[in-house]
Design an enzyme around this catalytic site. Structure first.
Site, mmCIF file in Angstrom:
data_model
loop_
_atom_site.group_PDB
_atom_site.id
_atom_site.type_symbol
_atom_site.label_atom_id
_atom_site.label_comp_id
_atom_site.label_asym_id
_atom_site.label_seq_id
_atom_site.Cartn_x
_atom_site.Cartn_y
_atom_site.Cartn_z
ATOM 1 N N CYS A 205 10.407 -14.235 -79.181
ATOM 2 C CA CYS A 205 11.459 -13.524 -78.443
ATOM 3 C C CYS A 205 11.438 -12.057 -78.853
ATOM 4 C CB CYS A 205 12.834 -14.144 -78.718
ATOM 5 S SG CYS A 205 13.323 -14.104 -80.460
ATOM 6 N N ILE A 206 12.327 -11.271 -78.286
ATOM 7 C CA ILE A 206 12.266 -9.825 -78.505
ATOM 8 C C ILE A 206 12.576 -9.455 -79.962
ATOM 9 C CG2 ILE A 206 13.198 -7.582 -77.811
ATOM 10 C CD1 ILE A 206 11.582 -8.868 -75.595
#
Lengths: 154, 104
Positions: free
Chosen positions: B9-10
């Protein structure tokens, strides 16, 4: 890691009856707790970072749980807070549920590959465990919540 | 059924690990073999070997960002989804991967 988890998560990291009236209010209140405990240097900047992350995609993961988080220069030391709110808060959750239990994670840019990140990763994974979530939702004292977290955060 | 997955994920703090946990949870319910590599704030963990990738019937990329070392998966059947989708409904992702593996 085991020897440090009780240092990482103590009763200071748990807030019962947060008393927030909205998502923004909850994040503000929790940021103030972090500042008071010395984990962040600026409430407004930290809050902004958390809301930015929230804009990218909701952290309302369903089942009345949310995990707002931020990795930012305003975090002095990586930590987490677990807060319960009596009123369900609108969080744009994945399952449409309103949020009553908030795991706020604050990650310092200085931390990389360390034991704190590892504990946050472990706790995040546990949120997919129905028994863990049920236990957290049911627990109504700091002591009880702490016991559940410390058992799982190893 | 052998599944390998990559999650990323980011921020690399929470969703990477929630998605990994949910993929494993629902794969186990179906008795599928699964191994999930996490590409998060701690770097690559539980790294997939080329042999494990080659042996897999299907690959799941549960990612909101680019997969590191993606060339390892050339010519594999790949299901790509966002981490939120896997967090929301791990069962559906595993079922979709199984359908892809079977060519349905």
């Amino acid at each position: 890691m085991n020897e440090n988890i009780s240092e990482f998560i103590s009763e200071k990291n748990i807030v019962l009856n947060l008393g927030a009236s909205s998502q923004l209010d909850a994040i503000q209140k929790l940021a103030r707790v972090l500042e008071k405990n010395g984990y962040i240097d600026n409430v407004l900047d930290f809050q902004k970072d958390v809301l930015e992350r929230e804009k990218a995609s909701t952290t309302g993961i369903g089942n009345e749980m949310a995990i707002p988080h931020s990795k930012s220069e305003h975090v002095r030391q990586t930590t987490m807070l677990l807060a319960k709110n009596d009123v369900g808060l609108e969080w744009n959750s994945l399952d449409g549920s309103s949020v009553k239990c908030i795991f706020l994670m604050a990650v310092s840019l200085k931390d990389k590959g360390d034991e704190h990140l590892k504990m946050l990763a472990t706790l995040s994974g546990e949120l997919m465990d129905d028994d863990f979530v049920r236990a957290i939702k049911k627990a109504d004292s700091k002591k009880e919540i702490l016991k559940i977290l410390q058992k799982k955060g190893k | 059924m052998k599944i390998v997955g990559v999650t990323a994920c980011i921020a690399g703090i929470a969703h990477t690990y929630m998605a990994a946990a949910n993929l494993k949870k629902f794969a186990k319910k179906e008795n599928y073999d699964i191994k999930v590599e996490t590409q998060g704030a701690m770097g690559i963990e539980n790294e997939l070997s080329q042999a494990e990738i080659d042996a897999a019937d299907v690959v799941i990329f549960a990612v909101d960002t680019t997969v590191q070392n993606e060339e390892r998966f050339t010519s594999k059947k790949i299901l790509e989804v966002g981490t939120s989708k896997v967090v929301k409904d791990g069962r559906e992702t595993i079922e979709a991967a199984a359908r892809l593996a079977k060519g349905e």
